[in-house]
Design a protein around this motif. Structure first.
Motif, PDB file in Angstrom:
ATOM      1  N   SER A 179     -35.658  84.832  49.955  1.00  0.00           N
ATOM      2  CA  SER A 179     -34.581  85.665  50.490  1.00  0.00           C
ATOM      3  C   SER A 179     -35.155  86.892  51.176  1.00  0.00           C
ATOM      4  CB  SER A 179     -33.648  86.090  49.347  1.00  0.00           C
ATOM      5  OG  SER A 179     -32.594  86.889  49.831  1.00  0.00           O
ATOM      6  N   LYS A 180     -34.432  87.408  52.148  1.00  0.00           N
ATOM      7  CA  LYS A 180     -34.891  88.606  52.844  1.00  0.00           C
ATOM      8  C   LYS A 180     -34.935  89.785  51.882  1.00  0.00           C
ATOM      9  CE  LYS A 180     -30.256  89.356  54.792  1.00  0.00           C
ATOM     10  NZ  LYS A 180     -29.481  89.492  56.035  1.00  0.00           N
ATOM     11  N   ALA A 181     -35.888  90.664  52.106  1.00  0.00           N
ATOM     12  CA  ALA A 181     -36.208  91.723  51.152  1.00  0.00           C
ATOM     13  C   ALA A 181     -35.059  92.690  50.914  1.00  0.00           C
ATOM     14  CB  ALA A 181     -37.443  92.491  51.622  1.00  0.00           C
ATOM     15  N   ASP A 182     -34.196  92.912  51.917  1.00  0.00           N
ATOM     16  CA  ASP A 182     -33.141  93.911  51.730  1.00  0.00           C
ATOM     17  C   ASP A 182     -32.064  93.464  50.753  1.00  0.00           C
ATOM     18  OD1 ASP A 182     -32.039  92.011  53.366  1.00  0.00           O
ATOM     19  OD2 ASP A 182     -31.422  93.385  54.955  1.00  0.00           O
TER      20      ASP A 182
ATOM     21  N   ARG B 114     -32.617  92.851  47.766  1.00  0.00           N
ATOM     22  CA  ARG B 114     -32.934  93.560  46.517  1.00  0.00           C
ATOM     23  C   ARG B 114     -32.160  94.866  46.379  1.00  0.00           C
ATOM     24  NH1 ARG B 114     -39.472  93.122  46.260  1.00  0.00           N
ATOM     25  NH2 ARG B 114     -39.210  93.606  48.468  1.00  0.00           N
TER      26      ARG B 114
ATOM     27  N   GLY C  44     -28.487  92.256  43.571  1.00  0.00           N
ATOM     28  CA  GLY C  44     -29.878  92.271  43.998  1.00  0.00           C
ATOM     29  C   GLY C  44     -30.841  92.135  42.832  1.00  0.00           C
TER      30      GLY C  44
ATOM     31  N   GLY D 258     -33.265  88.781  41.862  1.00  0.00           N
ATOM     32  CA  GLY D 258     -34.688  88.890  41.568  1.00  0.00           C
ATOM     33  C   GLY D 258     -35.044  88.309  40.213  1.00  0.00           C
TER      34      GLY D 258
ATOM     35  N   THR E 203     -36.469  84.753  42.500  1.00  0.00           N
ATOM     36  CA  THR E 203     -36.441  84.750  43.962  1.00  0.00           C
ATOM     37  C   THR E 203     -37.729  85.323  44.544  1.00  0.00           C
ATOM     38  OG1 THR E 203     -34.037  84.972  43.957  1.00  0.00           O
ATOM     39  CG2 THR E 203     -35.180  85.622  45.975  1.00  0.00           C
TER      40      THR E 203
ATOM     41  N   PHE F 110     -39.131  87.286  47.722  1.00  0.00           N
ATOM     42  CA  PHE F 110     -38.578  88.130  48.783  1.00  0.00           C
ATOM     43  C   PHE F 110     -39.543  88.236  49.953  1.00  0.00           C
ATOM     44  CE2 PHE F 110     -36.327  89.632  44.979  1.00  0.00           C
ATOM     45  CZ  PHE F 110     -35.026  89.517  45.433  1.00  0.00           C
TER      46      PHE F 110
ATOM     47  N   GLU G 212     -40.222  89.979  53.998  1.00  0.00           N
ATOM     48  CA  GLU G 212     -39.900  90.864  55.120  1.00  0.00           C
ATOM     49  C   GLU G 212     -39.919  89.995  56.373  1.00  0.00           C
ATOM     50  OE1 GLU G 212     -39.103  93.970  55.048  1.00  0.00           O
ATOM     51  OE2 GLU G 212     -39.731  94.678  53.052  1.00  0.00           O
TER      52      GLU G 212
END
Length: 244
Positions: A92-95, A97, A103, A107, A111, A113, A115
């Motif tokens: 999944s994309k880091a944002d 979190r 979020g 995690g 998941t 993460f 960028e």
């Protein structure tokens, strides 16, 4: 009445998320993989019900190391897949979190993460995915890289598929389809453009008779394919089922 229904669902959803955080913080550290998967499956399936989303599945997941590949419509996608395949570790994309409550829980479910704007970070995640597949894990990705409207498939990015090729792991294609009365493709679930998570959440809880259907397609072997060829084959198969 829609506002009342939405508020009631939102309250119950919030309590369920808090309960999930308590269970994850209290038990996941020492829990076996089977226990963690049981918690994830129960929690995800119940959250879908609390949100007013009915889940149906056609096909079965096979055991063993594999890469799940699916079209991407909403933040609900992860819940739907975890309700039937709780062992899946999503990329999944880091944002994500930074999302309130969810979020942290995402995690805690294992998941990975990424960028997405960084090619170097993509390489790091490919190595993490390959290591997870080598250990026998199920890893899940959305090659579109972002959510679509659910009507058509966006172009696939091939980079993350290299992990399956490196480990000679099979790929399990999935097709997610959200619908509601009068709409074969649900507008309430669409999570595109400038829509915020809060706006999307309210749209979901205030909708009526939402349904998500998961179609489990036959596995795709990776032998003899490079990542671009694999991306093309998977995209064509998923698009053909989505457009059927």
């Amino acid at each position: 009445m829609r506002a009342v229904t939405g508020a009631w669902r939102l309250l119950r959803t919030t309590l369920h998320v808090l309960h999930g955080m308590w269970v994850a913080a209290r038990e996941f550290g020492a829990a076996t993989e089977a226990v963690r998967c049981a918690h994830i499956q129960w929690w995800s399936a119940k959250l879908l019900r609390l949100l007013g989303v009915e889940l149906t599945v056609n096909g079965r997941f096979q055991p063993g190391a594999q890469l799940l590949v699916s079209n991407h419509v909403s933040w609900l996608d992860i819940l739907a897949v975890h309700a039937v395949c709780p062992q899946a570790r999503f990329v999944s994309k880091a944002d994500v979190r930074a999302w309130p409550l969810l979020g942290w829980l995402i995690g805690a479910a294992g998941t990975l993460f990424i960028e997405r704007e960084s090619k170097r970070d993509a390489l790091r995640v490919v190595h993490q995915m390959a290591a997870a597949l080598q250990q026998g894990d199920t890893v899940a990705v959305f090659p579109e890289g972002t959510t679509g409207t659910g009507h058509a498939l966006l172009p696939f990015h091939a980079n993350l598929l290299q992990a399956a090729i490196a480990q000679a792991a099979p790929v399990q294609p999935l097709v997610l389809r959200f619908s509601q009365p009068g709409h074969p493709v649900s507008p309430a679930v669409a999570f595109v453009g400038d829509t915020t998570l809060v706006q999307s959440l309210w749209s979901v809880v205030s909708a009526r008779d939402l349904r998500v259907h998961i179609e489990v397609l036959p596995r795709q072997e990776t032998a003899g394919l490079d990542r671009r060829s694999l991306a093309r084959v998977l995209s064509e198969r998923i698009a053909a089922t989505l457009n059927r």
